[in-house]
Design a protein around this motif. Structure first.
Motif, PDB file in Angstrom:
ATOM      1  N   SER A 197       3.551  39.199  18.611  1.00 28.49           N
ATOM      2  CA  SER A 197       3.758  40.191  19.663  1.00 28.49           C
ATOM      3  C   SER A 197       5.046  39.916  20.426  1.00 28.49           C
ATOM      4  CB  SER A 197       2.572  40.188  20.638  1.00 28.49           C
ATOM      5  OG  SER A 197       1.380  40.572  19.988  1.00 28.49           O
ATOM      6  N   ALA A 198       5.304  38.640  20.686  1.00 29.34           N
ATOM      7  CA  ALA A 198       6.526  38.269  21.398  1.00 29.34           C
ATOM      8  C   ALA A 198       7.768  38.613  20.583  1.00 29.34           C
ATOM      9  CB  ALA A 198       6.504  36.779  21.727  1.00 29.34           C
ATOM     10  N   LEU A 199       7.698  38.408  19.268  1.00 28.33           N
ATOM     11  CA  LEU A 199       8.838  38.733  18.404  1.00 28.33           C
ATOM     12  C   LEU A 199       9.089  40.235  18.366  1.00 28.33           C
ATOM     13  CD1 LEU A 199       8.315  36.244  15.421  1.00 28.33           C
ATOM     14  CD2 LEU A 199      10.064  36.142  17.197  1.00 28.33           C
ATOM     15  N   TYR A 200       8.020  41.017  18.326  1.00 26.11           N
ATOM     16  CA  TYR A 200       8.192  42.467  18.350  1.00 26.11           C
ATOM     17  C   TYR A 200       8.764  42.915  19.697  1.00 26.11           C
ATOM     18  CZ  TYR A 200       6.345  43.954  13.853  1.00 26.11           C
ATOM     19  OH  TYR A 200       6.195  44.200  12.505  1.00 26.11           O
ATOM     20  N   ALA A 201       8.303  42.296  20.776  1.00 23.27           N
ATOM     21  CA  ALA A 201       8.814  42.648  22.103  1.00 23.27           C
ATOM     22  C   ALA A 201      10.304  42.353  22.224  1.00 23.27           C
ATOM     23  CB  ALA A 201       8.040  41.889  23.177  1.00 23.27           C
ATOM     24  N   ALA A 202      10.756  41.344  21.471  1.00 24.93           N
ATOM     25  CA  ALA A 202      12.170  40.971  21.480  1.00 24.93           C
ATOM     26  C   ALA A 202      12.963  41.708  20.406  1.00 24.93           C
ATOM     27  CB  ALA A 202      12.300  39.464  21.273  1.00 24.93           C
ATOM     28  N   ASN A 203      12.299  42.662  19.730  1.00 26.09           N
ATOM     29  CA  ASN A 203      12.932  43.438  18.653  1.00 26.09           C
ATOM     30  C   ASN A 203      13.438  42.556  17.510  1.00 26.09           C
ATOM     31  OD1 ASN A 203      12.650  46.113  19.724  1.00 26.09           O
ATOM     32  ND2 ASN A 203      14.250  45.621  21.209  1.00 26.09           N
TER      33      ASN A 203
END
Length: 447
Positions: free
Chosen positions: A97-103
């Motif tokens: 989720s954190a990686l997706y939030a950071a694109n």
């Protein structure tokens, strides 16, 4: 959650594999289909090279995955695969989720089964991949939504009490028979015999994921051999209509946990232990038993002084041999691989698909799964016989129909939140009534 019949079909299919063994993107860009995956990966991007990443949530095979990436590159020189570990203490759902939030999502993400649906709008439909025709029956049931499968079933994993046969042989004064441990009383007697022989009975690893993703879920799955009844139990937990404090299976499991606390070599400081200590003391014969899964064999083997003689014992929940769970070990397809479609290019998606096929169909890929990572594969075409004793022990339980289906679709935050409650109980900072209350309160917040 898939039905018990689906699991039975899965296990029957796996047993048939064992019989054979015994006998012998940019958003909006079009994802590459399986028929062109290998060709696209070989041709690569305009520069001729493709770099992909894999987020690994199985820390115990980080080194093996890194070696697999090198072996994969030998077969596909233009593809570079980087393995990114999920930090210790963080769930794969949180990291992804954190990686997706950071694109910046990884091309391939290793998720727990229950997390796949949360990402289904951001990952590729894998329904048409070649390996779908070779997967073990039922292995994609929990990752199929609206008729589309979104995940690659990486492994079948099982867990219970791992025993060092050399230690327990000495304790019982002969050849130890695991079939003799079918009750809580028998387990307690074995602990005492091991200690009387001059060795520690067991070590209890205090990690939240071990306590709340593996041990406590035995109280859920152990409610019934009927999966529908287990599903209803979870529904009732969420509705707040279960009195866990008076539940027979929960109390029986915690009676066993109390025995573990009593005989734990780290009981003076029960939360100070680390995962790494478990395989060391078990492998060196400093304890006879460790609650863990077959994923731990690479670490145990690095310390092994017992000539590879290990196996699994069930975690009993009563003194009635006939009660479900007393003669079964927990097993199911666990970790899943999903492919990003939001930020990955068509070439990266094709390369990622090639890596999945490499594991299922190429000699080096199968060698990685079976011999290097000690994974029980979820594919019928793979007939390599596992060398490690824990995989063999799981196969024996499967062949004997002695499997309790693992709770592989728990909420993403179950292990962190409920794990904290289990840690308090392990440390003596909470009594059983408090533990039951906190578990029930957690479930009523699950949406």
């Amino acid at each position: 959650m898939k039905s018990w019949k689906s699991l039975q079909a899965l296990l029957v299919s796996l047993v048939m594999v064992m019989v054979v063994t015994a006998c012998g993107g940019n958003a909006g860009s079009k994802p590459a289909d399986s028929s062109t995956a290998e060709g696209s990966a070989n041709s690569g991007s305009a520069s001729g090279d493709v770099k992909i990443t894999l987020l690994n949530s199985k820390g115990e095979i980080q080194t093996q995955l890194e070696d697999a990436a090198k072996a994969f590159k030998e077969d596909y020189p233009n593809i570079t695969l980087e393995i990114i570990p999920v930090p210790a203490g963080q769930s794969p759902f949180e990291k992804a989720s954190a990686l997706y939030a950071a694109n910046s999502p990884s091309t391939i993400t290793m998720l727990d089964t229950g997390d796949v649906e949360k990402f289904k709008d951001r990952i590729l439909d894998l329904s048409e991949e070649k390996w779908m025709s070779d997967k073990v029956d039922g292995s994609t049931d929990l990752t199929t939504f609206d008729g589309k499968n979104y995940a690659f079933p990486l492994s079948i994993e099982g867990y219970g009490f791992i025993y060092n046969k050399a230690v327990v042989d000495k304790a019982v004064g002969g050849s130890f028979d695991p079939a003799t441990i079918t009750t809580t009383q028998a387990l307690g007697d074995l602990f005492k015999k091991i200690e009387a022989s001059g060795t520690g009975a067991l070590i209890v690893s205090p990690m939240d994921w071990s306590l709340a993703a593996h041990f406590l879920p035995l109280a859920y799955a152990g409610q019934s051999a009927d999966k529908a009844a287990v599903n209803q139990f979870i529904t009732d937990l969420q509705a707040g209509s279960v009195d866990l404090a008076s539940n027979k299976v929960f109390n029986g499991l915690m009676d066993t946990f109390d025995l573990m606390k009593e005989h734990n070599i780290d009981k003076a400081s029960p939360l100070a232990g680390t995962y790494e200590k478990g395989p060391e003391v078990l492998g060196k014969g400093e304890v006879g038993i460790w609650f863990q899964g077959n994923w731990a064999w690479p670490q145990i083997s690095s310390f092994d002084t017992a000539s590879g003689a290990y196996g699994f014992l069930p975690v009993p929940i009563s003194n009635n041999t006939d009660d479900f769970g007393n003669t079964q070990i927990s097993a199911a397809v666990s970790k899943r691989l999903v492919l990003d479609k939001e930020k990955s290019t068509t070439e990266q998606q094709a390369a990622a698909k090639t890596f999945l096929e490499w594991m299922v169909y190429k000699e080096k890929g199968q060698d990685f799964l079976i011999n290097k990572a000690n994974i029980v594969p979820a594919f019928k075409n793979i007939t390599l016989e596992p060398k490690d004793p824990l995989a063999k022990s799981i196969q024996a339980y499967i062949a004997g129909g002695k499997i309790e289906e693992s709770m592989s679709a728990l909420p993403a935050d179950h292990w962190s939140k409920v794990g904290a409650s289990m840690q308090k109980y392990l440390a003596g900072a909470a009594d059983r009534a408090t533990l039951a209350k906190e578990i029930q309160e957690y479930w009523t917040t699950v949406k």
